[in-house]
Design a protein around this motif. Structure first.
Motif, PDB file in Angstrom:
ATOM      1  N   PHE A  77     -11.393 -14.588  -3.112  1.00 32.75           N
ATOM      2  CA  PHE A  77     -10.217 -14.790  -2.472  1.00 32.75           C
ATOM      3  C   PHE A  77      -9.514 -13.660  -3.064  1.00 32.75           C
ATOM      4  N   ARG A  78      -9.541 -13.077  -3.971  1.00 30.51           N
ATOM      5  CA  ARG A  78      -9.146 -11.751  -4.358  1.00 30.51           C
ATOM      6  C   ARG A  78      -9.593 -10.583  -3.531  1.00 30.51           C
ATOM      7  N   THR A  79     -11.064 -10.610  -3.201  1.00 31.21           N
ATOM      8  CA  THR A  79     -11.631  -9.582  -2.414  1.00 31.21           C
ATOM      9  C   THR A  79     -11.290  -9.638  -1.120  1.00 31.21           C
ATOM     10  N   LEU A  80     -11.046 -10.997  -0.554  1.00 34.06           N
ATOM     11  CA  LEU A  80     -10.638 -11.027   0.791  1.00 34.06           C
ATOM     12  C   LEU A  80      -9.270 -10.368   0.991  1.00 34.06           C
ATOM     13  N   LEU A  81      -8.043 -10.687  -0.002  1.00 39.10           N
ATOM     14  CA  LEU A  81      -6.967 -10.116   0.254  1.00 39.10           C
ATOM     15  C   LEU A  81      -6.843  -8.574   0.194  1.00 39.10           C
ATOM     16  N   ILE A  82      -7.561  -7.939  -0.756  1.00 38.76           N
ATOM     17  CA  ILE A  82      -7.726  -6.706  -1.214  1.00 38.76           C
ATOM     18  C   ILE A  82      -8.186  -6.003  -0.007  1.00 38.76           C
ATOM     19  N   ARG A  83      -9.323  -6.419   0.543  1.00 35.15           N
ATOM     20  CA  ARG A  83      -9.834  -5.784   1.703  1.00 35.15           C
ATOM     21  C   ARG A  83      -9.226  -5.885   2.983  1.00 35.15           C
ATOM     22  N   SER A  84      -8.633  -6.935   3.079  1.00 37.05           N
ATOM     23  CA  SER A  84      -7.965  -7.133   4.332  1.00 37.05           C
ATOM     24  C   SER A  84      -6.703  -5.873   4.240  1.00 37.05           C
ATOM     25  N   TYR A  85      -5.717  -6.342   3.035  1.00 36.19           N
ATOM     26  CA  TYR A  85      -4.765  -5.241   2.891  1.00 36.19           C
ATOM     27  C   TYR A  85      -5.178  -3.651   2.953  1.00 36.19           C
ATOM     28  N   LEU A  91       0.809  -1.230  -0.055  1.00 36.17           N
ATOM     29  CA  LEU A  91      -0.030   0.035  -0.116  1.00 36.17           C
ATOM     30  C   LEU A  91       0.890   1.283  -0.003  1.00 36.17           C
ATOM     31  N   GLY A  92       2.110   1.059   0.015  1.00 33.79           N
ATOM     32  CA  GLY A  92       2.955   2.176  -0.007  1.00 33.79           C
ATOM     33  C   GLY A  92       3.214   3.239   1.131  1.00 33.79           C
ATOM     34  N   ASP A 126      -4.814  11.758   1.154  1.00 33.15           N
ATOM     35  CA  ASP A 126      -6.018  12.423   1.412  1.00 33.15           C
ATOM     36  C   ASP A 126      -6.778  11.708   2.420  1.00 33.15           C
ATOM     37  N   LYS A 127      -6.590  12.001   3.610  1.00 35.16           N
ATOM     38  CA  LYS A 127      -7.321  11.534   4.587  1.00 35.16           C
ATOM     39  C   LYS A 127      -8.898  11.195   4.293  1.00 35.16           C
ATOM     40  N   ALA A 128      -9.623  12.098   3.740  1.00 32.72           N
ATOM     41  CA  ALA A 128     -11.127  11.969   3.254  1.00 32.72           C
ATOM     42  C   ALA A 128     -11.176  10.815   2.516  1.00 32.72           C
ATOM     43  N   PHE A 129     -10.399  10.586   1.627  1.00 32.16           N
ATOM     44  CA  PHE A 129     -10.331   9.510   0.883  1.00 32.16           C
ATOM     45  C   PHE A 129     -10.456   8.146   1.479  1.00 32.16           C
ATOM     46  N   THR A 130      -9.404   8.153   2.627  1.00 37.51           N
ATOM     47  CA  THR A 130      -9.424   6.664   3.216  1.00 37.51           C
ATOM     48  C   THR A 130     -10.421   6.504   4.271  1.00 37.51           C
ATOM     49  N   ARG A 131     -11.477   7.405   4.597  1.00 41.47           N
ATOM     50  CA  ARG A 131     -12.447   7.358   5.368  1.00 41.47           C
ATOM     51  C   ARG A 131     -13.626   6.356   4.811  1.00 41.47           C
ATOM     52  N   ASP A 132     -13.694   6.186   3.365  1.00 43.19           N
ATOM     53  CA  ASP A 132     -14.580   5.638   2.331  1.00 43.19           C
ATOM     54  C   ASP A 132     -13.763   4.330   2.131  1.00 43.19           C
ATOM     55  N   PHE A 133     -14.102   3.121   3.028  1.00 38.58           N
ATOM     56  CA  PHE A 133     -13.642   2.141   2.722  1.00 38.58           C
ATOM     57  C   PHE A 133     -13.794   1.381   1.284  1.00 38.58           C
ATOM     58  N   ALA A 134     -14.982   1.602   0.966  1.00 35.12           N
ATOM     59  CA  ALA A 134     -15.411   0.814  -0.300  1.00 35.12           C
ATOM     60  C   ALA A 134     -14.845   1.440  -1.407  1.00 35.12           C
ATOM     61  N   GLN A 135     -14.504   2.761  -1.380  1.00 38.33           N
ATOM     62  CA  GLN A 135     -13.687   3.480  -2.394  1.00 38.33           C
ATOM     63  C   GLN A 135     -12.172   2.861  -2.388  1.00 38.33           C
ATOM     64  N   VAL A 136     -11.936   2.967  -1.149  1.00 41.11           N
ATOM     65  CA  VAL A 136     -10.486   2.244  -0.850  1.00 41.11           C
ATOM     66  C   VAL A 136     -10.140   1.238  -1.430  1.00 41.11           C
ATOM     67  N   THR A 137     -10.863   0.058  -1.297  1.00 44.09           N
ATOM     68  CA  THR A 137     -10.708  -1.298  -1.703  1.00 44.09           C
ATOM     69  C   THR A 137     -10.947  -1.032  -3.241  1.00 44.09           C
ATOM     70  N   ARG A 138     -11.703  -0.361  -3.843  1.00 45.76           N
ATOM     71  CA  ARG A 138     -11.824  -0.384  -5.421  1.00 45.76           C
ATOM     72  C   ARG A 138     -10.551   0.197  -5.960  1.00 45.76           C
ATOM     73  N   ARG A 182     -18.727 -13.087   4.267  1.00 52.58           N
ATOM     74  CA  ARG A 182     -17.486 -12.236   5.414  1.00 52.58           C
ATOM     75  C   ARG A 182     -17.246 -11.270   4.350  1.00 52.58           C
ATOM     76  N   ASN A 183     -17.018 -11.479   2.987  1.00 53.10           N
ATOM     77  CA  ASN A 183     -16.631 -10.170   2.112  1.00 53.10           C
ATOM     78  C   ASN A 183     -17.618  -9.138   2.080  1.00 53.10           C
ATOM     79  N   ALA A 184     -18.922  -9.398   2.089  1.00 54.70           N
ATOM     80  CA  ALA A 184     -19.982  -8.569   1.855  1.00 54.70           C
ATOM     81  C   ALA A 184     -20.245  -7.850   3.009  1.00 54.70           C
ATOM     82  N   GLU A 185     -20.051  -8.503   4.210  1.00 53.35           N
ATOM     83  CA  GLU A 185     -20.284  -7.940   5.619  1.00 53.35           C
ATOM     84  C   GLU A 185     -19.160  -6.763   5.929  1.00 53.35           C
ATOM     85  N   ALA A 186     -18.012  -7.217   5.567  1.00 52.47           N
ATOM     86  CA  ALA A 186     -16.938  -6.338   5.839  1.00 52.47           C
ATOM     87  C   ALA A 186     -17.079  -5.028   4.680  1.00 52.47           C
TER      88      ALA A 186
END
Length: 210
Positions: free
Chosen positions: A100-108, A16-17, A49-61, A200-204
């Motif tokens: 599995f891709r979704t699991l890794l991306i959202r976890s990271y 994630l840099g 951008d701290k505002a960006f990081t508050r939107d988790f769905a946007q972050v994961t995309r 679990r992915n959908a709930e997260a």
């Protein structure tokens, strides 16, 4: 499973840099090392951008869009499922790969909140056979022992891609293979594991889970 995800949070910080590179490591990198650096830089800049990081769905995309081209899930998924991949239907394989891709991306994507004062140092690359390499790095934190994080990569038509990450000698692929094998045995089928991952992915992603 949560313990397994936390175990690889450090990899997320690297990709994630959020672990800046040392000045000495920034120059003279070989092509596979440059892939890791470039992904890190893209993500690190966006996460200012701290505002960006508050939107988790946007972050994961965003994270998925940056990391996915450099991680080959067509290779990773069969390695992770092992013997269960051979007996799975095409539909089960595709569903597992996506979940599995979704699991890794959202976890990271969540791991950036654990960021501290880290730096990343590239070590001499293990060239392998020319088509497969191991990119070796050290993650450094003041007052802590260096942590070894290595990337197994191969050169395909689309360039260098990651297919495994090894942290302190422990392989992501091997650990998930063991964990999922146990889950399949307990749940009775790969289809049941896929259902569990999807839930679990959908709930997260909706903010109801982790």
């Amino acid at each position: 499973m949560q313990n397994l995800i936390k175990k690889y949070a450090l990899f997320a910080l690297v990709m994630l840099g959020l672990i800046p590179m040392t000045n000495a490591a920034a120059g003279g990198l070989q092509e596979p090392q440059q892939v890791i650096q470039n992904v890190s830089e893209q993500l690190r800049q966006r996460f200012q951008d701290k505002a960006f990081t508050r939107d988790f769905a946007q972050v994961t995309r965003f994270v998925d869009g940056v990391i996915y081209p450099h991680a080959d899930f067509d290779v990773i998924a069969p390695l992770v499922l092992g013997k269960h991949w051979k007996t799975a239907s095409l539909a089960e394989r595709e569903r597992f790969k996506n979940e599995f891709r979704t699991l890794l991306i959202r976890s990271y994507s969540r791991a950036f909140v654990e960021y501290a004062n880290w730096t990343l140092h590239f070590q001499p690359i293990d060239a392998g056979d020319g088509k497969k390499v191991v990119v070796k790095t050290e993650v450094l934190q003041p007052g802590q022992k260096p942590v070894q994080v290595n990337y197994r990569m191969f050169q395909g038509k689309g360039g260098w891609k990651v297919y495994d990450i090894i942290i302190e000698g422990v392989s992501l692929v091997t650990n998930y293979r063991s964990s999922f094998s146990e889950d399949i045995q307990k749940k009775g089928s790969l289809s049941a594991l896929n259902d569990s991952l999807a839930k679990r992915n959908a709930e997260a992603l909706s903010g109801k889970g982790s």
